[in-house]
Design a protein around this motif. Structure first.
Motif, mmCIF file in Angstrom:
data_model
loop_
_atom_site.group_PDB
_atom_site.id
_atom_site.type_symbol
_atom_site.label_atom_id
_atom_site.label_comp_id
_atom_site.label_asym_id
_atom_site.label_seq_id
_atom_site.Cartn_x
_atom_site.Cartn_y
_atom_site.Cartn_z
ATOM 1 N N GLY A 1 -12.363 -40.220 2.235
ATOM 2 C CA GLY A 1 -13.798 -40.594 2.278
ATOM 3 C C GLY A 1 -14.288 -40.747 3.311
ATOM 4 N N THR A 2 -13.634 -41.437 4.415
ATOM 5 C CA THR A 2 -14.278 -41.921 5.487
ATOM 6 C C THR A 2 -14.559 -40.780 6.408
ATOM 7 N N GLN A 3 -13.566 -39.621 6.331
ATOM 8 C CA GLN A 3 -13.962 -38.313 6.933
ATOM 9 C C GLN A 3 -15.241 -37.798 6.769
ATOM 10 N N GLN A 4 -15.286 -37.818 5.197
ATOM 11 C CA GLN A 4 -16.769 -37.133 4.791
ATOM 12 C C GLN A 4 -17.938 -37.826 5.215
ATOM 13 N N PRO B 1 -20.641 -33.654 -13.770
ATOM 14 C CA PRO B 1 -21.116 -35.179 -13.741
ATOM 15 C C PRO B 1 -22.213 -35.478 -12.532
ATOM 16 N N GLU B 2 -21.417 -34.858 -11.344
ATOM 17 C CA GLU B 2 -21.882 -35.361 -9.913
ATOM 18 C C GLU B 2 -23.416 -34.675 -9.908
ATOM 19 N N ILE B 3 -23.239 -33.398 -10.279
ATOM 20 C CA ILE B 3 -24.706 -32.396 -10.355
ATOM 21 C C ILE B 3 -25.657 -33.281 -11.292
ATOM 22 N N LEU B 4 -25.168 -33.565 -12.494
ATOM 23 C CA LEU B 4 -26.042 -34.067 -13.491
ATOM 24 C C LEU B 4 -26.583 -35.445 -13.079
ATOM 25 N N GLY B 5 -25.916 -36.479 -12.448
ATOM 26 C CA GLY B 5 -26.052 -37.449 -12.027
ATOM 27 C C GLY B 5 -26.729 -37.658 -10.548
ATOM 28 N N ILE C 1 -28.376 -29.989 3.622
ATOM 29 C CA ILE C 1 -27.715 -29.209 2.560
ATOM 30 C C ILE C 1 -26.126 -29.744 2.533
ATOM 31 N N LEU C 2 -25.699 -30.236 1.211
ATOM 32 C CA LEU C 2 -24.235 -30.928 1.386
ATOM 33 C C LEU C 2 -23.264 -30.128 0.209
ATOM 34 N N ASP C 3 -22.409 -29.346 0.844
ATOM 35 C CA ASP C 3 -21.800 -28.449 0.038
ATOM 36 C C ASP C 3 -20.515 -29.273 -0.239
ATOM 37 N N GLU C 4 -20.437 -29.753 -1.715
ATOM 38 C CA GLU C 4 -19.034 -30.392 -1.966
ATOM 39 C C GLU C 4 -18.738 -31.649 -1.329
ATOM 40 N N PRO C 5 -19.939 -32.483 -1.403
ATOM 41 C CA PRO C 5 -19.730 -33.678 -0.578
ATOM 42 C C PRO C 5 -18.710 -34.750 -0.828
ATOM 43 N N THR C 6 -18.038 -34.602 -2.169
ATOM 44 C CA THR C 6 -17.127 -35.601 -2.602
ATOM 45 C C THR C 6 -15.779 -34.824 -2.874
ATOM 46 N N ARG C 7 -15.448 -33.675 -2.532
ATOM 47 C CA ARG C 7 -14.409 -33.000 -3.081
ATOM 48 C C ARG C 7 -13.309 -33.808 -2.249
ATOM 49 N N GLY C 8 -12.078 -34.036 -3.153
ATOM 50 C CA GLY C 8 -11.000 -34.554 -2.722
ATOM 51 C C GLY C 8 -10.995 -36.070 -2.190
ATOM 52 N N ALA D 1 -18.523 -42.854 -4.927
ATOM 53 C CA ALA D 1 -19.844 -43.675 -5.353
ATOM 54 C C ALA D 1 -20.603 -43.919 -4.025
ATOM 55 N N GLU D 2 -19.923 -44.137 -3.027
ATOM 56 C CA GLU D 2 -20.519 -44.808 -1.591
ATOM 57 C C GLU D 2 -21.307 -43.455 -1.138
ATOM 58 N N VAL D 3 -20.750 -42.197 -1.232
ATOM 59 C CA VAL D 3 -21.392 -40.982 -0.852
ATOM 60 C C VAL D 3 -22.610 -40.706 -1.453
ATOM 61 N N HIS D 4 -22.413 -41.042 -3.006
ATOM 62 C CA HIS D 4 -23.742 -40.796 -3.768
ATOM 63 C C HIS D 4 -24.655 -41.775 -3.196
#
Lengths: 509, 341
Positions: free
Chosen positions: A408-411, A465-469, A427-434, A441-444
């Motif tokens: 998470g910190t790396q992201q 859920p991420e896309i929808l939210g 542009i964020l490509d899969e910003p919360t993968r892994g 939640a923090e990245v969101h």
């Protein structure tokens, strides 16, 4: 190494008070766990909760654990992976461990090749025949003579599973098996493991993805900070309850999207296309807006983003920034027009893992932070410090190697790099993968804040859920074309999936 | 200042400039890091003490200056080599390029000392070094061929060219030419001063400039560098030009010191320069390495060579010892690095 008859109570593995200590942390802390024959046992928890460590103890990879383990009613002391395998524990690794140059059959029987009649030689035909039988039994449609490097990631995952099953295990452990699979492939995988469970194999299913756990697991164990929080049948869990058990706090604000006044169009693409990848892509992203781009793997969504950012340029169509047509052939071009992008694979394309947090964060801003080619180090420190506070980056110091930071910190570091010089379009490509639920939640929240500041955000995610939210509008791609567009209000998981998966149902209301 | 240096310096001082928590765990990590980063200095000191005790004539100022003089040629090449290694590249062609540059320098150093001839004798080796580096860099960065293969090719090609061009050595160089390799300012030989200046320049470039930062980033993760908008091919090209420049400069010093230009010069300089860098802890996978450590690596090799000669160790045995020490140094470095993670 055969699956002997299960004990009367059906418990094939009984773990008691298992503790595993790494220097500085107690990864697994006095955990009890029972695994029953024929069940699919979901093990969930945030990153670092200890789920993989616990299962690696069971696979014999950490001989220095404490606690008691019974396998098949027999008390054992696991000291090496070979012993665990012989006792019937098979672990399918998180990282794929196949040899690409060898065939499916070679890989399945690697290290246990059937011998030919001539001593010292191995029999390829025997291996292929055995592999064919095995694959048929578990319902995997693959040619055992195919070379692994010709297979898709999903097919390789199935080979890994076949390799595990070939040991005829009592317990098959799957560690994040779906991280690179598409929707259909995941369903195929589920079919295979349900079949194995029905034949009496116990399946341990480690996953981040709660929807998968709900879809496939019979019982779920939640780990948090090395402790077992709870084990219960899946019927007794709700998604919210599971999340709360994982993070130990109520995450009702998982997707904290706030209302933002939408401004002028910042990014527009017209009839963008690249041969063999995507075509006729047209859309706009306005300042203050988060536009979600959804599609299954292979739909071309990442390719569109890479074209806009110049990683693999488009060969037709037009890109406009603030209404001006721009030519983007390389990332340098994109950057000069105020476009920033965080990559899908942060380790491959984002981070320089052996260098410091500071170097990684300031990379984009270095031009502005230097005079006559010399880096103004005190200003750099101050700016990096500002970003560390702005994004809540948890680190010991600016000089910590990013390899030592959590996912998470790396992201956040990857995102923060692009915010050091405020872009127009992000542009964020899969910003919360892994990354774990809390960091997610923090990245969101960060994304929400950026849109609030007037940035145009294009969000790519394979998690619905991420896309929808997060999204104000949602673009759905299918087979390299733009399938449909939904507003936040009209989007539902079913409608989006119907477009993405190419079903004829639904669509827009 | 390089980030790893900041880190270890903070660690060595037992407190951090960024207010690290004073937890014991953190301090332990810093100690291991300090040992990793300064272990090579420690090794050099141990060697010097050992030889000083074992051989009386080792511990003289003259001998110290002699060692520095001997190290200067390889040291300057090793500086350029460090740049290529930092980008996960390598330059095997340095020894052959040195012979080419030295030979052309010698051709003009032999002629009457007119202004033009003097200028060419001094400037041509640098120019040829740059040219050779550009050839390497163009093929590696432009055509995308593996640097090991490219410089292995130019290693052979440069050597072939110069042996074809002039197989006989040139000995009768003009006396003025002597000054660069054999002159001194006060007691300090000019090559040592040049090495010092080059070290300082490389240190500043790698630690204080944007270019230097990009060298580490390109070596650490070229994909990320490209995605961050860095012109990766240009960066790759540039490090081979830097390596070529260092070779040219070294060729001038070397030819002047020997007062001879020979087509067979510099046969195993590539290996010595690589050894200096890796003994200094540079990673052949790129992104990790320090210029100061490379110089210390070169000094360790120089001290060993000098000391073993004084101990009357036969040359073949010397080679065996130095070989073992190279492997041991890299092995130890790996262990110290692992312990940290």
């Amino acid at each position: 190494m055969s699956s002997g008859a299960a004990p009367p109570d059906g418990i094939v593995v009984r773990m008691r008070q298992i503790t595993k200590i790494f220097p500085g942390t107690v990864a697994v802390n006095r955990v009890d766990l029972d695994i029953r024959a024929g069940e699919i046992h979901g093990v969930v928890g945030e990153n670092g909760a200890g789920k993989s460590t616990l299962m690696r103890v069971l696979a014999g990879l950490y001989p220095d654990y404490t606690g008691d383990i019974e396998i098949g009613g027999q008390v054992v002391r696991l000291t090496n992976p070979r012993q665990a395998r012989e006792l019937g524990v098979a672990l399918v690794h998180q990282e794929l461990s196949l040899v690409p140059e060898l065939t499916v059959a070679d890989n399945i029987f690697l290290g246990r090749e059937p011998y030919a009649r001539i001593p010292g030689l191995i029999s390829r035909s025997a291996a292929e025949a055995q592999a064919r039988g095995l694959l048929r039994d578990i319902g995997i449609h693959l040619n055992p003579a195919a070379k692994v490097d010709r297979l898709s990631v999903a097919e390789r995952q199935l080979v890994e599973i076949a390799k595990g099953v070939s040991l005829n295990p009592r317990v098959l452990i799957l560690d994040e098996p779906t991280s690179s699979l598409t929707y259909q492939e995941i369903r195929e995988l589920f079919r295979v493991i349900r079949g194995l469970a029905a034949k009496g194999t116990a399946i341990v299913y480690i996953s981040h993805k709660l929807d998968e756990v709900f879809a496939v697991a019979d019982r779920v164990t939640v780990l948090r900070d090395g402790h077992r929080v709870a084990t219960a049948p899946i019927m007794e869990w709700t998604e919210a309850g599971l999340i709360q058990a994982m993070v130990g706090r109520d995450l009702s604000t998982l997707f904290p999207r706030s209302e933002v006044e939408v401004r002028d169009v910042r990014l527009e693409v017209r009839h963008l296309g690249r041969r063999g990848a995507f075509r006729h892509i047209s859309f706009q992203v306005r300042g203050g807006e988060v536009v979600g781009l959804y599609g299954l793997i292979g739909s071309g969504r990442s390719e569109v983003a890479e074209a806009i950012y110049g990683l693999t340029p488009a060969d037709e169509g037009e890109i406009l920034v603030d209404g001006m047509s721009v030519l983007i052939r390389t990332p340098r071009d994109a950057i000069s027009h105020g476009i920033a992008m965080t990559p899908e694979d942060r380790r491959l394309r984002g981070l320089v893992s052996m260098l410091s947090l500071r170097t990684n964060l300031s990379l984009r801003a270095l031009r502005l932070l230097s005079r006559l080619g010399f880096v103004d180090q005190s200003r750099e420190r101050a700016e990096v410090d500002r970003m560390i506070h702005a994004l809540g980056i948890r680190t010991v110091s600016q000089t910590t190697e990013v390899a030592n930071l959590s996912g998470g910190t790396q992201q956040k570091v990857v995102i923060g790099r692009w915010l050091m010089v405020p872009p127009k379009v992000l542009i964020l490509d899969e910003p919360t993968r892994g990354i774990d639920v809390g960091a997610k939640a923090e990245v969101h929240a960060i994304i929400d804040g950026l849109a609030g500041d007037g940035l145009a955000v294009l969000l790519i995610s394979s998690e619905l859920p991420e896309i929808l939210g997060m999204s104000d509008r949602i673009l759905v791609m299918k087979n390299g074309t733009l399938g449909d567009e939904f507003s936040r209000r009209e989007a539902t998981e079913e409608r989006i999936m119907a477009v993405a998966a190419g079903l004829t149902v639904a669509g827009k209301a | 200042m390089n980030e790893r240096e900041v880190w270890s310096r903070a660690g060595a001082a037992g407190g951090g400039e960024e207010g690290e928590p004073g937890a014991a765990a953190v301090r332990r990590v810093s100690l291991a890091t300090a040992l990793r980063d300064y272990g090579i200095y420690f090794a050099l000191v141990v060697l010097v003490i050992y030889f000083s005790l074992a051989v009386p004539q080792f511990r003289t100022t003259d001998n110290a200056l002699l060692i520095l003089l001997q190290v200067s040629t390889i040291g300057i090449i090793a500086i350029g080599m460090t740049f290529t290694i930092l980008t996960a590249g390598i330059d095997l062609s340095v020894g052959s390029l040195l012979a080419v540059a030295g030979m052309f320098s010698g051709v003009f150093a032999q002629k009457d000392p007119t202004t033009l001839n003097v200028f060419l004798a001094l400037a041509l080796p640098i120019f040829i070094g740059l040219l050779g580096g550009m050839i390497n860099g163009l093929v590696i960065a432009g055509a995308g061929v593996n640097p090991l293969i490219v410089t292995l090719g130019t290693l052979t090609a440069f050597r072939g060219f110069i042996v074809w061009y002039r197989v006989n050595p040139i000995y009768d160089l003009q006396p003025y030419y002597r000054i660069i390799g054999q002159g001194s300012i006060g007691p300090v030989p000019i090559p040592v001063i040049i090495l010092l200046l080059m070290t300082v320049a490389a240190y500043i470039i790698l630690n204080y400039t944007r270019y230097g930062r990009y060298v580490y980033v390109v070596g650490g993760n070229p994909e990320a560098a490209r995605a961050a908008g860095i012109n990766v091919p240009l960066m790759i090209f540039s490090v081979y030009v830097i390596s070529g420049f260092c070779v040219g400069l070294s060729a001038l010093i070397f030819t002047s010191r020997l007062m001879a230009a020979q087509a067979i010069s510099g046969q195993d300089f590539n290996l010595q320069a690589i050894a200096a860098a890796v003994v200094g802890g540079a990673s052949l996978f790129g992104g990790r390495g320090k210029i100061t450590n490379t110089i210390v690596g070169a000094l360790i090799m120089g001290v060993l060579f000098n000391g073993l000669v004084m101990l009357n160790v036969p040359a073949p045995i010397q080679q065996m010892i130095i070989g073992v020490i190279i492997i041991a140094a890299v092995w130890l470095d790996g262990i110290l690095r692992q312990r940290r993670h």
